[in-house]
Design an enzyme around this catalytic site. Structure first.
Site, PDB file in Angstrom:
ATOM      1  N   HIS A 178      -2.311   7.190   7.353  1.00  0.00           N
ATOM      2  CA  HIS A 178      -1.420   8.119   6.630  1.00  0.00           C
ATOM      3  C   HIS A 178      -2.182   9.373   6.209  1.00  0.00           C
ATOM      4  O   HIS A 178      -1.653  10.487   6.267  1.00  0.00           O
ATOM      5  CB  HIS A 178      -0.846   7.451   5.377  1.00  0.00           C
ATOM      6  CG  HIS A 178       0.385   6.623   5.632  1.00  0.00           C
ATOM      7  ND1 HIS A 178       1.510   7.117   6.264  1.00  0.00           N
ATOM      8  CD2 HIS A 178       0.678   5.340   5.322  1.00  0.00           C
ATOM      9  CE1 HIS A 178       2.436   6.171   6.326  1.00  0.00           C
ATOM     10  NE2 HIS A 178       1.956   5.082   5.769  1.00  0.00           N
ATOM     11  N   CYS A 188       6.248  -0.281   7.310  1.00  0.00           N
ATOM     12  CA  CYS A 188       5.807   0.843   6.471  1.00  0.00           C
ATOM     13  C   CYS A 188       6.964   1.262   5.577  1.00  0.00           C
ATOM     14  O   CYS A 188       8.108   1.305   6.032  1.00  0.00           O
ATOM     15  CB  CYS A 188       5.395   2.001   7.366  1.00  0.00           C
ATOM     16  SG  CYS A 188       4.914   3.491   6.468  1.00  0.00           S
ATOM     17  N   LEU A 189       6.660   1.559   4.310  1.00  0.00           N
ATOM     18  CA  LEU A 189       7.711   1.986   3.380  1.00  0.00           C
ATOM     19  C   LEU A 189       8.375   3.282   3.847  1.00  0.00           C
ATOM     20  O   LEU A 189       9.501   3.569   3.465  1.00  0.00           O
ATOM     21  CB  LEU A 189       7.120   2.191   1.975  1.00  0.00           C
ATOM     22  CG  LEU A 189       6.588   0.923   1.286  1.00  0.00           C
ATOM     23  CD1 LEU A 189       5.933   1.272  -0.049  1.00  0.00           C
ATOM     24  CD2 LEU A 189       7.700  -0.094   1.084  1.00  0.00           C
ATOM     25  N   HIS A 195      -4.041   1.144   7.882  1.00  0.00           N
ATOM     26  CA  HIS A 195      -2.690   1.723   7.819  1.00  0.00           C
ATOM     27  C   HIS A 195      -2.664   2.928   6.869  1.00  0.00           C
ATOM     28  O   HIS A 195      -2.125   3.990   7.202  1.00  0.00           O
ATOM     29  CB  HIS A 195      -1.707   0.630   7.364  1.00  0.00           C
ATOM     30  CG  HIS A 195      -0.281   1.070   7.251  1.00  0.00           C
ATOM     31  ND1 HIS A 195       0.719   0.611   8.084  1.00  0.00           N
ATOM     32  CD2 HIS A 195       0.333   1.934   6.404  1.00  0.00           C
ATOM     33  CE1 HIS A 195       1.865   1.176   7.755  1.00  0.00           C
ATOM     34  NE2 HIS A 195       1.664   1.977   6.720  1.00  0.00           N
ATOM     35  N   GLU A 196      -3.274   2.759   5.685  1.00  0.00           N
ATOM     36  CA  GLU A 196      -3.272   3.848   4.698  1.00  0.00           C
ATOM     37  C   GLU A 196      -4.178   5.001   5.132  1.00  0.00           C
ATOM     38  O   GLU A 196      -3.850   6.170   4.925  1.00  0.00           O
ATOM     39  CB  GLU A 196      -3.681   3.337   3.313  1.00  0.00           C
ATOM     40  CG  GLU A 196      -2.815   2.219   2.740  1.00  0.00           C
ATOM     41  CD  GLU A 196      -1.319   2.477   2.849  1.00  0.00           C
ATOM     42  OE1 GLU A 196      -0.887   3.642   2.767  1.00  0.00           O
ATOM     43  OE2 GLU A 196      -0.567   1.500   3.042  1.00  0.00           O
ATOM     44  N   GLY A 198       0.826  -1.199   0.000  1.00  0.00           N
ATOM     45  CA  GLY A 198       0.000   0.000   0.000  1.00  0.00           C
ATOM     46  C   GLY A 198       0.860   1.249   0.000  1.00  0.00           C
ATOM     47  O   GLY A 198       2.035   1.208   0.395  1.00  0.00           O
ATOM     48  N   GLN A 258       2.890   9.972   1.519  1.00  0.00           N
ATOM     49  CA  GLN A 258       4.197   9.306   1.492  1.00  0.00           C
ATOM     50  C   GLN A 258       5.057   9.738   0.308  1.00  0.00           C
ATOM     51  O   GLN A 258       6.263   9.536   0.312  1.00  0.00           O
ATOM     52  CB  GLN A 258       4.030   7.779   1.450  1.00  0.00           C
ATOM     53  CG  GLN A 258       3.448   7.208   2.737  1.00  0.00           C
ATOM     54  CD  GLN A 258       3.358   5.700   2.668  1.00  0.00           C
ATOM     55  OE1 GLN A 258       2.398   5.154   2.148  1.00  0.00           O
ATOM     56  NE2 GLN A 258       4.367   5.004   3.175  1.00  0.00           N
TER      57      GLN A 258
HETATM   58 ZN   LIG Z   1       2.872   3.236   5.656  1.00  0.00          ZN
END
Ligand SMILES: [Zn+2]
Length: 169
Positions: free
Chosen positions: A138, A92-93, A134-135, A45, A50
């Site tokens: 963000h 998380c990226l 999670h998204e 995701g 991000q």
């Molecule tokens: Zn993330």
């Protein structure tokens, strides 16, 4: 086009994103870039903050591109249902190298716009429910680290500060 993924500490990751007023060619391009960037990472995701864009857009694909039907694009999403709980390891990226167990809903239903501007609704359980939450976090300026408490959170934040000081973050 690949876009650089911001890391924990970048201001765009820590402030709430704004609703998308209209699906313009620019938004369409943003979505293309987010999909490409998510698959290249690779990740399940990616949310617009991000990549430094403060708009309420995320993309999710729990198959990471293996199954063409599982790519989900959400513009201006909101929760219709959130129920149950699950506790699993999560990363998380934007926080590379760190994982922690995070409490998430077991099942969610998200409603929002698809990339063509039509309203759509998707149900997620397990990993997909986790990815949706999670998204969504963000989009509200929250990273999974912010959901942790106590020592685990302190340890991650301290290590990130150390890496930042060393120019390695
Ligand atoms: Zn993330």
């Amino acid at each position: 086009m690949l876009r650089p993924i911001l890391k924990y500490g970048a201001p765009a990751l820590h402030q709430p994103a704004e609703p998308v007023p209209a699906i313009t060619p620019e938004i369409d391009r943003l979505i293309d870039d987010m999909i490409e960037t998510m698959y290249a990472a690779p990740g399940v995701g990616l949310a617009a903050p991000q990549v430094g864009v403060g708009l309420r857009v995320f993309v999710v694909d729990v198959s990471v591109g293996r199954d063409s039907g599982s790519l989900i694009v959400m513009v201006n999403p909101r929760f219709v249902v959130r129920e149950g709980t699950q506790i699993e390891e999560e990363g998380c990226l934007s926080v590379p190298g760190f994982e922690a167990t995070v409490l998430r809903p077991a099942r969610v239903v998200v409603r929002g716009l698809d990339r063509d501007g039509s309203e759509h609704e998707r149900e997620g359980t397990g990993l997909l429910a986790r990815a949706f939450q999670h998204e969504m976090d963000h989009l509200d300026g929250q990273v999974f680290v912010d959901r942790l408490r106590g020592l685990r959170r302190d340890m991650i934040v301290r290590k990130i500060k150390k890496l930042t000081r060393a120019g390695k973050w």
